[in-house]
Write a protein that holds these residues in place. Sequence first.
Motif, PDB file in Angstrom:
ATOM      1  N   ASN A   1      -0.536 -10.455   5.451  1.00 52.67           N
ATOM      2  CA  ASN A   1      -1.479  -9.695   4.532  1.00 52.67           C
ATOM      3  C   ASN A   1      -0.727  -8.812   4.061  1.00 52.67           C
ATOM      4  O   ASN A   1      -0.397  -7.586   4.671  1.00 52.67           O
ATOM      5  N   LEU A   2      -0.508  -8.802   2.738  1.00 56.71           N
ATOM      6  CA  LEU A   2       0.327  -7.872   1.821  1.00 56.71           C
ATOM      7  C   LEU A   2      -0.579  -6.566   1.927  1.00 56.71           C
ATOM      8  O   LEU A   2       0.205  -5.534   1.963  1.00 56.71           O
TER       9      LEU A   2
ATOM     10  N   PRO B   1       0.670  -1.214  -0.226  1.00 59.01           N
ATOM     11  CA  PRO B   1      -0.001   0.065   0.119  1.00 59.01           C
ATOM     12  C   PRO B   1       1.074   1.288   0.034  1.00 59.01           C
ATOM     13  O   PRO B   1       1.752   1.172   0.480  1.00 59.01           O
ATOM     14  N   ASN B   2       0.284   1.995  -0.737  1.00 52.91           N
ATOM     15  CA  ASN B   2       1.057   3.330  -0.712  1.00 52.91           C
ATOM     16  C   ASN B   2       0.204   4.576  -0.292  1.00 52.91           C
ATOM     17  O   ASN B   2      -0.481   5.280  -0.853  1.00 52.91           O
TER      18      ASN B   2
ATOM     19  N   LYS C   1      19.250  -1.767   4.704  1.00 51.13           N
ATOM     20  CA  LYS C   1      20.125  -1.797   3.432  1.00 51.13           C
ATOM     21  C   LYS C   1      19.342  -2.079   2.352  1.00 51.13           C
ATOM     22  O   LYS C   1      17.848  -2.392   2.535  1.00 51.13           O
ATOM     23  N   LEU C   2      19.632  -2.017   1.093  1.00 48.82           N
ATOM     24  CA  LEU C   2      18.645  -2.025  -0.169  1.00 48.82           C
ATOM     25  C   LEU C   2      18.252  -3.161  -0.239  1.00 48.82           C
ATOM     26  O   LEU C   2      17.170  -3.644  -0.590  1.00 48.82           O
ATOM     27  N   LEU C   3      19.038  -4.305   0.254  1.00 56.48           N
ATOM     28  CA  LEU C   3      18.734  -5.614   0.029  1.00 56.48           C
ATOM     29  C   LEU C   3      17.517  -6.096   0.875  1.00 56.48           C
ATOM     30  O   LEU C   3      16.842  -6.979   0.574  1.00 56.48           O
ATOM     31  N   ASP C   4      17.132  -5.297   1.938  1.00 53.52           N
ATOM     32  CA  ASP C   4      15.964  -5.421   2.597  1.00 53.52           C
ATOM     33  C   ASP C   4      14.991  -5.099   1.964  1.00 53.52           C
ATOM     34  O   ASP C   4      13.846  -5.836   2.074  1.00 53.52           O
ATOM     35  N   LEU C   5      14.956  -4.079   1.197  1.00 55.65           N
ATOM     36  CA  LEU C   5      13.726  -3.658   0.440  1.00 55.65           C
ATOM     37  C   LEU C   5      13.602  -4.604  -0.954  1.00 55.65           C
ATOM     38  O   LEU C   5      12.509  -5.035  -1.086  1.00 55.65           O
ATOM     39  N   GLU C   6      14.781  -5.133  -1.428  1.00 51.35           N
ATOM     40  CA  GLU C   6      14.485  -6.008  -2.241  1.00 51.35           C
ATOM     41  C   GLU C   6      14.126  -7.500  -1.592  1.00 51.35           C
ATOM     42  O   GLU C   6      13.397  -8.182  -2.480  1.00 51.35           O
ATOM     43  N   TRP C   7      14.260  -7.865  -0.457  1.00 49.79           N
ATOM     44  CA  TRP C   7      13.931  -9.089   0.287  1.00 49.79           C
ATOM     45  C   TRP C   7      12.364  -8.775   0.247  1.00 49.79           C
ATOM     46  O   TRP C   7      11.695  -9.939   0.304  1.00 49.79           O
ATOM     47  N   LEU C   8      11.910  -7.818   0.737  1.00 49.70           N
ATOM     48  CA  LEU C   8      10.239  -7.515   0.976  1.00 49.70           C
ATOM     49  C   LEU C   8       9.721  -7.909  -0.367  1.00 49.70           C
ATOM     50  O   LEU C   8       8.538  -8.186  -0.296  1.00 49.70           O
ATOM     51  N   ILE C   9      10.161  -7.132  -1.341  1.00 50.48           N
ATOM     52  CA  ILE C   9       9.644  -7.584  -2.552  1.00 50.48           C
ATOM     53  C   ILE C   9       9.607  -9.020  -3.021  1.00 50.48           C
ATOM     54  O   ILE C   9       8.484  -9.715  -3.559  1.00 50.48           O
TER      55      ILE C   9
END
Length: 309
Positions: A212-213, A98-99, A182-190
Amino acid sequence: MSRKTEFIIVLSISCGLLYMESNSINIPQCTCGHCHVKKHKDSWFSKHFNASYHPLMTSNSSNVSTETFQWWKRLQRRHASGWNEYRKTVDKLFEIIPNKELYRDEGPDRCRVCSVVGNSGNLKNSRYGPLIDLSDFVLRINRGPTEGFERDVGSKTTHRIIYPESAIDVDNSTHLVMFPFKLLDLEWLISVFTTHTVKRGNTPVKSTIKANLSLVTVASPSFMKYVHEQWLEKHGFYPSTGFMTVVMALHICDKVRLFGFGADKHGNWDHYFGKTPPLYKTGQHGGTFEYNTIKELHKRNKIEFYRRW
């Protein structure tokens, strides 16, 4: 000047003074019996608390300053990233989570009571469970379990605060809040909601989680920097997840209760669900300064700090 006109002028001045007094002394900004942010000044609290920093990121607020991005990038070390990589990753992230702005509903008609539950062994035999569960929001940190510990820690969880290395499955009604270091954390969440390909951060991480996304949110790097510089005065390399959750609660709640922080009455640092090694350290965090700041918040009646002992 007529007596009627004189009366109106005096009444207007009196009402004006009363209004100024009520808005500058102790009228709460919520309907709780005590709200941690009041109209009257507390110079120490005012020095640290800045309402303009919102804990959670949206696509708009992800456009951080160069200074903030450099601070956040410094945390990444082996996983350093550039601005273009960051921007692309954030844009992709907000295609799936959600944005929207959350918890901007503060006002005189609200009383949101929040319990922040840490993992300290001082929760053992505390019987705080029922008090914790009475709160509107219950924010739990990392993997702290409830099953089997309900009497001491409660059973209710509205928000689970994590980073990839501490992630666990949550039920469909729980908000998942990630603090990205770190950026990898955001990549992991995706990845955990799409490809399941990211399996390692600083240590092995779960490649998928149940959540729940529509209830997934991410802390803002600007907020993380604000906590480090304004609250912790740059002690430690970066703030702990626990301390950032405390400050987050101050921003989104009207009354804040803390449980499960600090050592037990014998000075032991362990978890209520298992022993921590005797040489336990606070790692990159300014643990002592964080704990002293929590005690100062309690002393100034900005939070309720429950330690059992």
